[in-house]
Every structure is written in C-alpha cells, then in structure tokens.
Design a protein around this motif. Structure first.
Motif, PDB file in Angstrom:
ATOM      1  N   GLU A  76       0.834  -1.207   0.000  1.00  0.00           N
ATOM      2  CA  GLU A  76       0.000   0.000   0.000  1.00  0.00           C
ATOM      3  C   GLU A  76       0.867   1.256   0.000  1.00  0.00           C
ATOM      4  OE1 GLU A  76      -3.805   0.030   2.537  1.00  0.00           O
ATOM      5  OE2 GLU A  76      -2.512  -1.487   3.470  1.00  0.00           O
ATOM      6  N   ALA A  77       1.925   1.233   0.819  1.00  0.00           N
ATOM      7  CA  ALA A  77       2.821   2.385   0.916  1.00  0.00           C
ATOM      8  C   ALA A  77       3.519   2.647  -0.417  1.00  0.00           C
ATOM      9  CB  ALA A  77       3.849   2.164   2.023  1.00  0.00           C
ATOM     10  N   ALA A 130      13.481   0.977  -1.344  1.00  0.00           N
ATOM     11  CA  ALA A 130      13.729   0.325  -0.053  1.00  0.00           C
ATOM     12  C   ALA A 130      12.527  -0.495   0.392  1.00  0.00           C
ATOM     13  CB  ALA A 130      14.077   1.371   1.000  1.00  0.00           C
ATOM     14  N   LEU A 131      11.336   0.037   0.213  1.00  0.00           N
ATOM     15  CA  LEU A 131      10.127  -0.698   0.595  1.00  0.00           C
ATOM     16  C   LEU A 131       9.929  -1.941  -0.271  1.00  0.00           C
ATOM     17  CD1 LEU A 131       7.642   2.228   1.262  1.00  0.00           C
ATOM     18  CD2 LEU A 131       8.454   0.561   2.943  1.00  0.00           C
ATOM     19  N   GLU A 132      10.182  -1.824  -1.566  1.00  0.00           N
ATOM     20  CA  GLU A 132      10.004  -2.969  -2.456  1.00  0.00           C
ATOM     21  C   GLU A 132      10.952  -4.109  -2.114  1.00  0.00           C
ATOM     22  OE1 GLU A 132       8.102  -1.037  -6.481  1.00  0.00           O
ATOM     23  OE2 GLU A 132      10.282  -1.055  -6.315  1.00  0.00           O
ATOM     24  N   LYS A 133      12.114  -3.790  -1.583  1.00  0.00           N
ATOM     25  CA  LYS A 133      13.062  -4.834  -1.192  1.00  0.00           C
ATOM     26  C   LYS A 133      12.584  -5.615   0.039  1.00  0.00           C
ATOM     27  CE  LYS A 133      17.207  -3.064  -3.284  1.00  0.00           C
ATOM     28  NZ  LYS A 133      17.307  -4.058  -4.319  1.00  0.00           N
ATOM     29  N   GLN A 134      11.616  -5.050   0.778  1.00  0.00           N
ATOM     30  CA  GLN A 134      11.065  -5.731   1.953  1.00  0.00           C
ATOM     31  C   GLN A 134       9.919  -6.682   1.598  1.00  0.00           C
ATOM     32  OE1 GLN A 134      12.446  -5.661   5.020  1.00  0.00           O
ATOM     33  NE2 GLN A 134      14.001  -4.599   3.834  1.00  0.00           N
ATOM     34  N   ILE A 135       9.465  -6.650   0.343  1.00  0.00           N
ATOM     35  CA  ILE A 135       8.431  -7.574  -0.117  1.00  0.00           C
ATOM     36  C   ILE A 135       9.136  -8.859  -0.554  1.00  0.00           C
ATOM     37  CG2 ILE A 135       6.616  -7.978  -1.818  1.00  0.00           C
ATOM     38  CD1 ILE A 135       6.309  -4.886  -1.973  1.00  0.00           C
ATOM     39  N   SER A 136       8.825  -9.958   0.114  1.00  0.00           N
ATOM     40  CA  SER A 136       9.494 -11.237  -0.162  1.00  0.00           C
ATOM     41  C   SER A 136       9.305 -11.683  -1.601  1.00  0.00           C
ATOM     42  CB  SER A 136       8.954 -12.327   0.762  1.00  0.00           C
ATOM     43  OG  SER A 136       9.228 -12.037   2.095  1.00  0.00           O
ATOM     44  N   MET A 137      10.405 -12.115  -2.205  1.00  0.00           N
ATOM     45  CA  MET A 137      10.379 -12.670  -3.556  1.00  0.00           C
ATOM     46  C   MET A 137      11.038 -14.034  -3.522  1.00  0.00           C
ATOM     47  SD  MET A 137      11.379  -9.386  -5.902  1.00  0.00           S
ATOM     48  CE  MET A 137      11.034 -10.223  -7.439  1.00  0.00           C
ATOM     49  N   LYS A 138      10.502 -14.949  -4.292  1.00  0.00           N
ATOM     50  CA  LYS A 138      11.077 -16.288  -4.354  1.00  0.00           C
ATOM     51  C   LYS A 138      12.350 -16.263  -5.191  1.00  0.00           C
ATOM     52  CE  LYS A 138       7.178 -19.115  -3.393  1.00  0.00           C
ATOM     53  NZ  LYS A 138       7.458 -19.292  -2.002  1.00  0.00           N
ATOM     54  N   CYS A 196      21.856  -7.437  -3.379  1.00  0.00           N
ATOM     55  CA  CYS A 196      21.004  -6.245  -3.489  1.00  0.00           C
ATOM     56  C   CYS A 196      20.142  -5.976  -2.256  1.00  0.00           C
ATOM     57  CB  CYS A 196      20.106  -6.358  -4.714  1.00  0.00           C
ATOM     58  SG  CYS A 196      18.794  -7.595  -4.575  1.00  0.00           S
ATOM     59  N   GLY A 197      20.058  -6.913  -1.324  1.00  0.00           N
ATOM     60  CA  GLY A 197      19.269  -6.703  -0.114  1.00  0.00           C
ATOM     61  C   GLY A 197      17.809  -7.109  -0.222  1.00  0.00           C
ATOM     62  N   GLN A 198      17.413  -7.722  -1.339  1.00  0.00           N
ATOM     63  CA  GLN A 198      16.031  -8.152  -1.521  1.00  0.00           C
ATOM     64  C   GLN A 198      15.667  -9.235  -0.500  1.00  0.00           C
ATOM     65  OE1 GLN A 198      13.550  -7.164  -3.890  1.00  0.00           O
ATOM     66  NE2 GLN A 198      12.335  -8.406  -2.484  1.00  0.00           N
ATOM     67  N   LYS A 199      14.504  -9.110   0.136  1.00  0.00           N
ATOM     68  CA  LYS A 199      14.029 -10.127   1.063  1.00  0.00           C
ATOM     69  C   LYS A 199      13.643 -11.365   0.244  1.00  0.00           C
ATOM     70  CE  LYS A 199      10.943 -10.830   4.937  1.00  0.00           C
ATOM     71  NZ  LYS A 199       9.893 -10.232   5.768  1.00  0.00           N
ATOM     72  N   LEU A 200      14.069 -12.543   0.715  1.00  0.00           N
ATOM     73  CA  LEU A 200      13.840 -13.791  -0.018  1.00  0.00           C
ATOM     74  C   LEU A 200      12.808 -14.654   0.686  1.00  0.00           C
ATOM     75  CD1 LEU A 200      17.582 -14.581  -0.768  1.00  0.00           C
ATOM     76  CD2 LEU A 200      15.917 -13.547  -2.318  1.00  0.00           C
ATOM     77  N   ASP A 201      11.975 -15.292  -0.088  1.00  0.00           N
ATOM     78  CA  ASP A 201      10.924 -16.173   0.417  1.00  0.00           C
ATOM     79  C   ASP A 201      11.281 -17.607   0.010  1.00  0.00           C
ATOM     80  OD1 ASP A 201       8.648 -17.567   1.106  1.00  0.00           O
ATOM     81  OD2 ASP A 201       7.347 -16.538  -0.319  1.00  0.00           O
TER      82      ASP A 201
END
Length: 89
Positions: free
Chosen positions: A5-6, A33-41, A80-85
């Motif tokens: 949402e943000a 920065a916010l998009e990197k906190q959304i988990s990606m496989k 890159c700091g992307q959160k991983l799922d």
C-alpha cells in the motif's frame, strides 16, 4: 499500512512537474527500499556439478548464487538486499 500500500501511495507522488528533484529522489529511494522488503522467491538456476540440490539466484538482481558457502538459505540477497521467500522451495 502494508508495504505494498505504501509503495502504491508513494508512486502516485512522482510527478516531476509538481515536485522538486530532491522530493522525487527521496520518493524513489523510499519506494526502492520498501520494495526490497516484499518477499520474492529465488529462482532455481541449475544443479551444481557435484550436488543434486541445485543453486538459486535472486529474482530481483539476478547477480548470482544467494546461497552461502555452506548451502544455507539467507533471509536477504547479499548482492542487493532483496528479502527472499524460501517457503515451498
């Protein structure tokens, strides 16, 4: 407010005719920065030469293996700091 949402809200305010360059830059940085906190496989790449478990790369930056030298699965890409799922993998 959820992260998605943000990001959607901030993207509404990226009109370069209304906002200053400084404002647009800060919005862009916040969105990134916010998009990197959304988990990606992570993406399965190929089986390793001597191991049948394979290898994974970040689906965001695609720079290389995200597994550590011991084959552990980190929470974030070290490139890159992307959160991983890792669920369902």
């Amino acid at each position: 407010m959820e992260i998605k949402e943000a990001v959607k809200f901030l993207k509404k305010y990226t009109d370069d005719e209304v906002y200053t360059c400084k404002c647009l830059t800060s919005h862009s940085m916040a969105i990134s920065a916010l998009e990197k906190q959304i988990s990606m496989k992570p993406v399965f790449v190929h089986p390793l030469q001597f191991d049948d478990c394979g290898d994974y790369m970040c689906s965001s930056c695609q720079k290389g293996s995200v597994l550590d030298p011991y084959g552990n699965k980190p929470d974030y890409c070290h490139y890159c700091g992307q959160k991983l799922d890792w669920s369902d993998l």
